[in-house]
Design a protein around this motif. Structure first.
Motif, PDB file in Angstrom:
ATOM      1  N   ARG A   1      12.439   4.404   8.265  1.00 34.86           N
ATOM      2  CA  ARG A   1      11.423   4.948   7.491  1.00 34.86           C
ATOM      3  C   ARG A   1      11.513   4.167   6.100  1.00 34.86           C
ATOM      4  O   ARG A   1      12.623   3.518   5.701  1.00 34.86           O
ATOM      5  N   PRO A   2      10.466   4.105   5.256  1.00 33.69           N
ATOM      6  CA  PRO A   2      10.450   3.548   3.973  1.00 33.69           C
ATOM      7  C   PRO A   2      11.603   3.753   3.075  1.00 33.69           C
ATOM      8  O   PRO A   2      12.071   5.000   2.806  1.00 33.69           O
ATOM      9  N   PRO A   3      12.187   2.832   2.593  1.00 36.23           N
ATOM     10  CA  PRO A   3      13.691   2.800   1.682  1.00 36.23           C
ATOM     11  C   PRO A   3      13.345   3.464   0.273  1.00 36.23           C
ATOM     12  O   PRO A   3      14.085   3.739  -0.651  1.00 36.23           O
ATOM     13  N   TYR A   4      11.983   3.474  -0.146  1.00 35.51           N
ATOM     14  CA  TYR A   4      11.794   3.859  -1.603  1.00 35.51           C
ATOM     15  C   TYR A   4      11.546   5.367  -1.729  1.00 35.51           C
ATOM     16  O   TYR A   4      11.068   5.732  -2.853  1.00 35.51           O
ATOM     17  N   ALA A   5      11.677   6.113  -0.841  1.00 34.28           N
ATOM     18  CA  ALA A   5      11.557   7.497  -0.918  1.00 34.28           C
ATOM     19  C   ALA A   5      12.867   8.203  -0.299  1.00 34.28           C
ATOM     20  O   ALA A   5      13.260   7.518   0.614  1.00 34.28           O
ATOM     21  N   SER A   6      13.136   9.244  -0.603  1.00 35.29           N
ATOM     22  CA  SER A   6      14.451  10.023  -0.043  1.00 35.29           C
ATOM     23  C   SER A   6      13.947  10.516   1.357  1.00 35.29           C
ATOM     24  O   SER A   6      12.857  11.012   1.524  1.00 35.29           O
ATOM     25  N   GLN A   7      14.925  10.402   2.111  1.00 35.58           N
ATOM     26  CA  GLN A   7      14.339  10.971   3.693  1.00 35.58           C
ATOM     27  C   GLN A   7      15.655  11.797   4.091  1.00 35.58           C
ATOM     28  O   GLN A   7      16.773  11.998   3.624  1.00 35.58           O
ATOM     29  N   SER A   8      14.876  12.960   4.841  1.00 38.41           N
ATOM     30  CA  SER A   8      15.817  13.930   5.253  1.00 38.41           C
ATOM     31  C   SER A   8      16.847  13.582   6.296  1.00 38.41           C
ATOM     32  O   SER A   8      16.454  12.523   6.892  1.00 38.41           O
TER      33      SER A   8
ATOM     34  N   VAL B   1       0.943  -1.111   0.120  1.00 37.53           N
ATOM     35  CA  VAL B   1      -0.037  -0.034  -0.281  1.00 37.53           C
ATOM     36  C   VAL B   1       0.758   1.214  -0.134  1.00 37.53           C
ATOM     37  O   VAL B   1       0.745   2.021  -0.766  1.00 37.53           O
ATOM     38  N   GLY B   2       1.939   1.297   0.943  1.00 38.98           N
ATOM     39  CA  GLY B   2       2.676   2.329   0.830  1.00 38.98           C
ATOM     40  C   GLY B   2       3.468   2.783  -0.317  1.00 38.98           C
ATOM     41  O   GLY B   2       3.321   3.747  -1.024  1.00 38.98           O
ATOM     42  N   PHE B   3       4.043   1.870  -0.818  1.00 38.53           N
ATOM     43  CA  PHE B   3       4.869   1.915  -2.086  1.00 38.53           C
ATOM     44  C   PHE B   3       3.986   2.254  -3.372  1.00 38.53           C
ATOM     45  O   PHE B   3       4.210   3.071  -4.351  1.00 38.53           O
ATOM     46  N   GLY B   4       2.939   1.310  -3.367  1.00 40.38           N
ATOM     47  CA  GLY B   4       1.939   1.826  -4.438  1.00 40.38           C
ATOM     48  C   GLY B   4       1.508   3.075  -4.485  1.00 40.38           C
ATOM     49  O   GLY B   4       1.219   3.758  -5.430  1.00 40.38           O
ATOM     50  N   LEU B   5       1.006   3.764  -3.260  1.00 41.98           N
ATOM     51  CA  LEU B   5       0.592   5.210  -3.196  1.00 41.98           C
ATOM     52  C   LEU B   5       1.586   5.932  -3.547  1.00 41.98           C
ATOM     53  O   LEU B   5       1.456   7.047  -4.313  1.00 41.98           O
ATOM     54  N   CYS B   6       2.856   5.714  -2.988  1.00 38.50           N
ATOM     55  CA  CYS B   6       3.952   6.725  -3.221  1.00 38.50           C
ATOM     56  C   CYS B   6       4.337   6.839  -4.840  1.00 38.50           C
ATOM     57  O   CYS B   6       4.521   7.833  -5.141  1.00 38.50           O
ATOM     58  N   ASP B   7       4.219   5.613  -5.392  1.00 42.64           N
ATOM     59  CA  ASP B   7       4.595   5.609  -6.869  1.00 42.64           C
ATOM     60  C   ASP B   7       3.666   6.080  -7.697  1.00 42.64           C
ATOM     61  O   ASP B   7       3.843   6.975  -8.466  1.00 42.64           O
ATOM     62  N   ALA B   8       2.385   5.986  -7.307  1.00 39.91           N
ATOM     63  CA  ALA B   8       1.461   6.628  -8.060  1.00 39.91           C
ATOM     64  C   ALA B   8       1.079   8.096  -8.131  1.00 39.91           C
ATOM     65  O   ALA B   8       1.193   8.803  -8.877  1.00 39.91           O
ATOM     66  N   VAL B   9       1.579   8.705  -6.881  1.00 35.64           N
ATOM     67  CA  VAL B   9       1.631  10.072  -6.916  1.00 35.64           C
ATOM     68  C   VAL B   9       3.030  10.669  -7.432  1.00 35.64           C
ATOM     69  O   VAL B   9       2.840  11.713  -7.989  1.00 35.64           O
TER      70      VAL B   9
ATOM     71  N   TRP C   1       5.327   4.490   6.760  1.00 37.78           N
ATOM     72  CA  TRP C   1       4.592   3.483   6.229  1.00 37.78           C
ATOM     73  C   TRP C   1       3.101   3.423   6.645  1.00 37.78           C
ATOM     74  O   TRP C   1       2.834   4.477   7.602  1.00 37.78           O
ATOM     75  N   PRO C   2       2.240   2.776   5.965  1.00 38.98           N
ATOM     76  CA  PRO C   2       0.647   3.243   6.371  1.00 38.98           C
ATOM     77  C   PRO C   2       0.618   2.749   7.844  1.00 38.98           C
ATOM     78  O   PRO C   2      -0.442   3.478   8.528  1.00 38.98           O
ATOM     79  N   SER C   3       1.013   1.764   8.444  1.00 38.15           N
ATOM     80  CA  SER C   3       0.825   1.491   9.791  1.00 38.15           C
ATOM     81  C   SER C   3       1.452   2.566  10.778  1.00 38.15           C
ATOM     82  O   SER C   3       0.668   2.739  12.058  1.00 38.15           O
ATOM     83  N   ASP C   4       2.310   3.498  10.262  1.00 40.46           N
ATOM     84  CA  ASP C   4       2.716   4.510  11.059  1.00 40.46           C
ATOM     85  C   ASP C   4       1.677   5.595  11.359  1.00 40.46           C
ATOM     86  O   ASP C   4       1.642   5.981  12.419  1.00 40.46           O
TER      87      ASP C   4
ATOM     88  N   LYS D   1       4.040  10.674   0.345  1.00 41.58           N
ATOM     89  CA  LYS D   1       5.264  11.321   0.079  1.00 41.58           C
ATOM     90  C   LYS D   1       6.439  10.045   0.498  1.00 41.58           C
ATOM     91  O   LYS D   1       7.677  10.704   0.434  1.00 41.58           O
ATOM     92  N   GLY D   2       6.143   8.992   1.120  1.00 40.89           N
ATOM     93  CA  GLY D   2       7.117   8.126   1.401  1.00 40.89           C
ATOM     94  C   GLY D   2       7.738   8.249   2.634  1.00 40.89           C
ATOM     95  O   GLY D   2       8.891   7.740   2.711  1.00 40.89           O
ATOM     96  N   LYS D   3       7.170   9.301   3.564  1.00 43.17           N
ATOM     97  CA  LYS D   3       7.960   9.665   4.745  1.00 43.17           C
ATOM     98  C   LYS D   3       7.425   8.589   5.802  1.00 43.17           C
ATOM     99  O   LYS D   3       8.108   8.514   6.801  1.00 43.17           O
TER     100      LYS D   3
END
Length: 259
Positions: A106-113, A28-36, A175-178, A171-173
């Motif tokens: 945090r999710p590895p499929y998005a850049s994190q600060s 769910v997290g990766f799918g939403l992030c990728d779609a956006v 996971w949905p459970s977070d 935004k990939g910041k």
């Protein structure tokens, strides 16, 4: 004859995905992030705005401005404004301690600060943005004090809180459970605050404010413990501790007795 697969067979066979990649949380997290990421720029801008609504970078300065305006005008709502600042401090304290305890990446499929202000803030669970959004949205429903100041905005507040939660995942910041955990903790703290009442809830902030202040002093003494945003950490802790006597807690009652 060896049963070992040839190098060509090995190259053509898709790698076995790790178990974590098969979880609903990741899909769910990766799918939403990728779609956006692939979607219109206007959607990404709207999600940025929604995410900012739950950001302490905006919430703390706004609450300080309200406190200063109340001090300048002598408004009777000063204790209420101070308690909002204290609520933000309390939520931030709970968030960072929970994150430091769980230590979920945090999710590895998005850049994190790499820049963060408070210790533990670099971790993922629970979502602090969502926690703040659902705390204030729930407070508008369960707290008599909040209902006196903000009337009829409950549906809008919950819609905004939900938008914050979706934005953090998109935004990939997080996971949905977070964000689910953040929503439950934020709403739960609002119920606790309403059950205790304004005075007891204000008193409950005292030990958390003092602990954050002592923590900031320890970081000041030991530079290697400091976060990249340590000056902001120190400022928040100092202002929270200094503002306690202006709120509804025991120090305010003591001042009234002395007067």
């Amino acid at each position: 004859q060896s049963n070992k697969p040839s190098s060509r067979q090995t190259m053509c066979r898709p790698p076995e995905p790790p178990k974590v990649r098969r979880s609903v949380d990741v899909r769910v997290g990766f799918g939403l992030c990728d779609a956006v990421r692939r979607g219109p720029r206007a959607v990404r801008f709207a999600l940025e705005v929604a995410s900012l609504c739950g950001d302490e970078v905006l919430a703390f300065p706004l609450s300080i401005v309200v406190i200063l305006s109340c001090l300048a005008t002598g408004a009777a709502s000063l204790p209420f404004a101070v308690e909002i600042f204290g609520d933000l401090g309390m939520l931030t304290f709970v968030e960072c301690k929970a994150k430091a305890f769980v230590r979920r990446l945090r999710p590895p499929y998005a850049s994190q600060s790499a820049f963060y202000v408070l210790p533990g803030e670099q971790f993922s669970f629970p979502s602090g943005h969502t926690m703040r959004a659902f705390f204030f949205a729930t407070s508008l429903v369960v707290s008599p004090l909040w209902r006196l100041f903000v009337v009829g905005s409950q549906p809008l507040a919950f819609a905004a809180a939900l938008a914050v939660a979706v934005a953090r995942v998109a935004k990939g910041k997080h996971w949905p459970s977070d964000v689910v955990g953040g929503a439950l903790v934020g709403a739960g703290l609002a119920v606790v605050a309403s059950t205790l009442g304004p005075r007891l809830w204000a008193a409950a902030k005292y030990p958390c404010g003092f602990v954050m202040s002592l923590e900031a002093l320890a970081f000041l003494a030991v530079p290697r413990w400091r976060t990249p945003g340590f000056p902001v950490h120190f400022l928040i802790a100092a202002l929270w501790c200094a503002s306690l006597r202006l709120g509804l807690g025991p120090l305010a009652a003591l001042d009234a007795d002395l007067l």
